[in-house]
Structure formats: structure tokens, C-alpha cells
Design a protein around this motif. Structure first.
Motif, short mmCIF file in Angstrom:
data_model
loop_
_atom_site.label_atom_id
_atom_site.label_comp_id
_atom_site.label_asym_id
_atom_site.label_seq_id
_atom_site.Cartn_x
_atom_site.Cartn_y
_atom_site.Cartn_z
N MET A 1 18.35 25.72 -47.60
CA MET A 1 19.57 26.39 -48.06
C MET A 1 20.08 27.32 -46.95
SD MET A 1 20.19 28.66 -51.49
CE MET A 1 18.96 29.90 -51.06
N ARG A 2 21.34 27.17 -46.62
CA ARG A 2 21.92 27.97 -45.56
C ARG A 2 22.41 29.32 -46.07
NH1 ARG A 2 21.01 27.32 -40.53
NH2 ARG A 2 23.03 28.24 -40.02
N ILE A 3 22.28 30.33 -45.23
CA ILE A 3 22.84 31.65 -45.48
C ILE A 3 23.71 31.99 -44.27
CG2 ILE A 3 22.37 34.06 -46.00
CD1 ILE A 3 19.49 33.19 -46.73
N ASP A 4 25.01 31.98 -44.43
CA ASP A 4 25.91 32.24 -43.32
C ASP A 4 25.73 33.67 -42.80
OD1 ASP A 4 26.97 29.70 -43.42
OD2 ASP A 4 28.63 30.28 -44.75
N TRP A 5 26.06 33.87 -41.55
CA TRP A 5 25.88 35.17 -40.90
C TRP A 5 26.61 36.28 -41.62
CZ3 TRP A 5 30.03 37.99 -39.05
CH2 TRP A 5 31.25 37.29 -38.95
N ASN A 6 27.74 35.96 -42.26
CA ASN A 6 28.55 36.99 -42.91
C ASN A 6 28.28 37.11 -44.40
OD1 ASN A 6 29.64 34.54 -43.56
ND2 ASN A 6 31.76 35.04 -42.99
N ASP A 7 27.15 36.58 -44.85
CA ASP A 7 26.75 36.73 -46.25
C ASP A 7 26.53 38.21 -46.57
OD1 ASP A 7 24.90 36.82 -48.63
OD2 ASP A 7 25.12 34.65 -48.48
N SER A 8 27.12 38.68 -47.64
CA SER A 8 27.08 40.11 -47.96
C SER A 8 25.68 40.60 -48.30
CB SER A 8 28.03 40.40 -49.12
OG SER A 8 27.62 39.70 -50.28
N ARG A 9 24.75 39.70 -48.54
CA ARG A 9 23.38 40.11 -48.89
C ARG A 9 22.55 40.48 -47.66
NH1 ARG A 9 22.15 34.83 -52.38
NH2 ARG A 9 23.25 34.00 -50.54
N ILE A 10 23.05 40.18 -46.47
CA ILE A 10 22.37 40.57 -45.23
C ILE A 10 22.79 41.98 -44.86
CG2 ILE A 10 21.99 40.01 -42.81
CD1 ILE A 10 22.96 37.15 -43.44
N HIS A 11 21.83 42.80 -44.46
CA HIS A 11 22.15 44.16 -44.01
C HIS A 11 22.03 44.23 -42.50
CE1 HIS A 11 21.68 48.45 -43.12
NE2 HIS A 11 22.41 48.64 -44.21
N TYR A 12 23.15 44.51 -41.84
CA TYR A 12 23.18 44.61 -40.39
C TYR A 12 23.23 46.07 -39.96
CZ TYR A 12 24.40 39.61 -40.05
OH TYR A 12 24.40 38.24 -40.12
N CYS A 13 22.74 46.34 -38.76
CA CYS A 13 22.88 47.66 -38.17
C CYS A 13 23.01 47.53 -36.66
CB CYS A 13 21.69 48.55 -38.53
SG CYS A 13 21.93 50.29 -38.06
N GLY A 14 23.95 48.27 -36.08
CA GLY A 14 24.18 48.24 -34.64
C GLY A 14 25.63 47.94 -34.33
N ARG A 15 26.03 48.23 -33.11
CA ARG A 15 27.37 47.81 -32.67
C ARG A 15 27.37 46.29 -32.55
NH1 ARG A 15 30.02 51.51 -27.86
NH2 ARG A 15 29.81 53.54 -28.90
N MET A 16 28.26 45.64 -33.27
CA MET A 16 28.33 44.18 -33.20
C MET A 16 29.71 43.72 -33.65
SD MET A 16 25.66 43.37 -36.33
CE MET A 16 24.35 44.33 -35.57
N GLU A 17 30.01 42.45 -33.37
CA GLU A 17 31.32 41.90 -33.67
C GLU A 17 31.21 40.39 -33.80
OE1 GLU A 17 33.77 42.72 -30.26
OE2 GLU A 17 32.34 41.81 -28.89
N LYS A 18 32.24 39.78 -34.35
CA LYS A 18 32.27 38.32 -34.45
C LYS A 18 32.42 37.73 -33.05
CE LYS A 18 34.48 34.39 -36.68
NZ LYS A 18 35.53 33.91 -37.63
N ASP A 19 31.61 36.73 -32.76
CA ASP A 19 31.67 36.04 -31.47
C ASP A 19 32.87 35.10 -31.48
OD1 ASP A 19 31.30 34.41 -29.22
OD2 ASP A 19 29.12 34.43 -29.42
N PRO A 20 33.82 35.28 -30.56
CA PRO A 20 35.01 34.43 -30.56
C PRO A 20 34.73 32.99 -30.14
CG PRO A 20 35.03 35.85 -28.64
CD PRO A 20 33.87 36.29 -29.48
N GLU A 21 33.57 32.73 -29.54
CA GLU A 21 33.25 31.39 -29.08
C GLU A 21 32.55 30.55 -30.13
OE1 GLU A 21 31.10 31.54 -25.44
OE2 GLU A 21 32.68 32.57 -24.34
#
Length: 358
Positions: A1-21
Motif C-alpha cells: 500500500m502506497r503512502i504519498d509524500w504529502n499524506d497528512s498522516r506523515i509528520h515532517y520537520c525541517g526546511r523543505m519544499e516540493k521538488d519541481p523535478e
């Protein structure tokens, strides 16, 4: 089962952004992290990696056990854990062990079919608390390799010069910066880079045409050799405490502060350090700012310069901090035990003197 990077259940921390590539979230800075909670038997992550120098290693903690995984340039799937108890809730943290020597884009995760995935941002576990999830506490570090945890795992070289390595000993988890944040139960942005000085064209980062913190601090993707530069939106995340740990790589190629404290270059450095602090004060008008170096060997004239500038700023929210072994602790990078000791001192200082972090 896939979990996309932008799934709201993932908690991220740090300066980051969507990769345009590619469709994913890009990490440039050490200690950037993703935290997940799931009930299942296996989990993997899909990552696209770019490398400027050194081998690439990903930090992984599963149910409290830490390991590193060697990554390779390009896009691939990496197993984080398998054969787990399918009836137990598992905590998984992946994090960037290294600085901008590489860029990592997290594309998504996979868990076994039938697994249950929970909202990690609502976790009440001990790990979640020490990561600052739900506490509201936030600390940012502007520093160099010591703040990134570079060569921290070379534990047999504590108090000694560095061994030869290819990135395998670098681990931001064991930096004094992340130690400090965890001891204060605070989220961390580690806006630091090995070899960096305050001023452009000094230090070691991208030598000989060096990038300094003055042109690095406001980037979300700061490595001009790996991808187009991007700007960071400072309104996205505001720390209560900022630690400025710059003033050690500035002696390269010439230690002018030691040679002549009153020379033109020394005066210019102090002026630019003053300007940098004022930029941070404008960006973070309610934050406490702690100015420091580390226990890595350097001439005391740099700490004298910082003390002078902090006095000139003359603000109740700008402080100068010195470690017990400041500038004399080790000729090499700070190892795990030394970073732990440093963080005891810094966390104690912050918790006692900086009332904004309660």
C-alpha cells in the motif's frame, strides 16, 4: 500500500519544499525528518538522491533502534523494516544524516497491504515528545559542520583529529544541536553547513568560490552545484530560540582575527556579524538569539569579536554563550559524547535564561 509524500498522516520537520523535478518533498538540510506510525509488518521509502561529494546515508529509527542505509544517486526504493510484529503499532523516523553534500527527495512510503497508518502528528509517544511534536517548542541553528553532526560517530577519535572518511561517520542525530532540541522537547531546523563561514569567499564550503552564511541562511535549496537555488519563506516556521554558531571556519584561508583584531578585515567581519544578527532580529522579532561557537579548537579572538558585537547590539533577547571547553575541547569534529556534554550546557542555559521557551 502506497503512502504519498504529502499524506497528512506523515509528520515532517525541517526546511523543505516540493521538488519541481519529481513529485516529492526535497530535503537539503541536516536533521530534516519524516515521522510515521503504522500497524503492519513492513515499510519502505522511495527516494530520489543527488550527490555532490561523499557517500549518501539515510538515518532510520524503527521502534527505538537506529541504523543507517546507504543511498545511491537516482530514484530507488529502500526497505526500512520488515518482519515486524503485524499487531503492534510501529514508530518510524527517517532523517537526513548529512548536510547539503546531497539532496534527498522523499517520494513516498509503502507498507504491507492491510496495514493501518495513523496520524503521526497526534502521537503521544516518548519519541514524539522529544521530537517536539505537540509541544509547540521550536529551535533553529545557523551553524557549520559541528551543528550538523559531521564525523560525530567516529567515537574512537574523541578529542582527536578526524579519521579519513567518506561521510559514513556523519550523523545529525548526534549533533549537539539536535541533542539540545530533544532535551528541550523542541522541533529543530538545522540550517547549517559543513565548512561554512559567515562571509562569502571565506571558509571551506564550495572553495575556492565559497558560499558564506550571509548568502545561505535564507535558502530552502542552498546548494548551487546540485539544483537551482530557492528561497525560504520565513513565515512558514518561527522559532522561539535561534542559535547562531558561526565564527570557526572564518579563519580560512587567513586567521585575520587572531593576527590583528583591529585590522580592516577583522572590523569588517564584526560589522557583517552585527548586520546578520539584525537581519535575524527583523525576521524573528520575538525570538531569543544565542550567539556561540563550539568546543572545536579556534582562537579566542573570534569569541571576543562575538562578545563585542552582542554588546553593540545591546538587546535583552541577544545573548553570548560560551561552553566550559569553548574553543579548546577538540582539534577534530565533536563526537557523540562531546556533543551530549555540549548540549547539556546549552539546553540548561536556554531553559534557565530564555523565558520564551517554557
Amino acid at each position: 500500500m502506497r503512502i504519498d509524500w504529502n499524506d497528512s498522516r506523515i509528520h515532517y520537520c525541517g526546511r523543505m519544499e516540493k521538488d519541481p523535478e519529481c513529485n516529492g518533498v526535497r530535503w537539503a538540510f541536516a536533521a530534516s525528518s519524516a515521522y510515521l506510525c503504522f500497524m503492519g509488518s513492513e515499510i519502505s521509502v522511495r527516494i530520489d538522491a543527488k550527490r555532490e561529494y561523499w557517500n549518501i546515508y539515510l538515518g532510520v529509527i524503527v521502534d527505538g533502534v537506529q541504523k543507517k542505509i546507504r543511498l545511491y544517486e537516482g530514484t530507488d526504493e529502500y526497505t526500512l523494516a520488515e518482519r515486524l510484529d503485524p499487531d503492534q503499532i510501529h514508530e518510524v523516523l527517517i532523517f537526513k544524516r548529512m548536510d547539503t553534500a546531497n539532496l534527498l527527495t522523499i517520494i513516498g512510503f509503502s507498507v504491507n497491504d492491510g496495514a493501518d497508518v495513523y496520524d503521526a502528528g497526534k502521537s503521544a509517544s516518548l519519541l514524539a515528545r522529544v521530537l517536539g511534536i505537540g509541544t509547540g517548542r521550536r529551535i533553529e541553528f545557523f551553524g557549520d559542520s559541528v551543528s550538523c553532526g559531521e564525523v560525530s560517530e567516529a567515537v574512537l577519535y574523541a578529542g582527536k583529529k578526524d579519521p579519513e572518511h567518506n561521510g559514513e561517520y556523519s550523523n545529525s542525530w548526534y549533533s549537539y544541536a539536535w541533542y539540545t532540541a530533544r532535551k528541550l522537547h523542541a522541533q529543530i531546523h538545522d540550517t547549517s553547513q559543513g565548512g561554512i563561514a559567515l562571509l562569502d569567499k571565506t571558509g571551506w564550503y564550495h572553495e575556492p568560490d565559497c558560499d558564506g552564511m550571509e548568502s545561505f541562511y535564507d535558502k530552502c535549496q542552498p546548494n548551487r552545484n546540485l539544483a537551482p537555488l530557492t528561497e525560504w519563506d520565513f513565515t512558514k516556521w518561527t522559532p522561539q530560540v535561534v542559535v547562531v554558531a558561526i565564527g570557526q571556519n572564518d579563519l580560512h584561508p587567513v586567521d585575520y582575527m587572531k593576527a590583528d583584531y583591529s585590522c580592516e578585515k577583522s572590523v569588517h567581519w564584526r560589522e557583517e556579524y552585527y548586520n546578520f544578527l539584525n537581519k535575524l532580529m527583523r525576521l524573528y522579532p520575538d525570538s531569543q538569539i544565542v550567539c556561540a561557537t563550539t568546543i572545536l579548537e579556534h582562537d579566542h579572538s573570534w569569541d571576543r569579536a562575538i562578545e563585542e558585537v552582542v554588546g553593540r547590539v545591546s538587546s535583552e533577547r541577544v545573548h553570548h554563550f560560551l561552553y566550559n571547553k569553548n574553543g579548546s575541547g577538540t582539534p577534530g569534529h565533536v563526537r557523540i559524547s562531546e556533543a551530549d556534554e555540549m548540549s547539556d550546557e546549552l539546553a540548561s542555559y536556554i531553559s534557565i535564561y530564555l523565558s520564551n521557551l517554557k
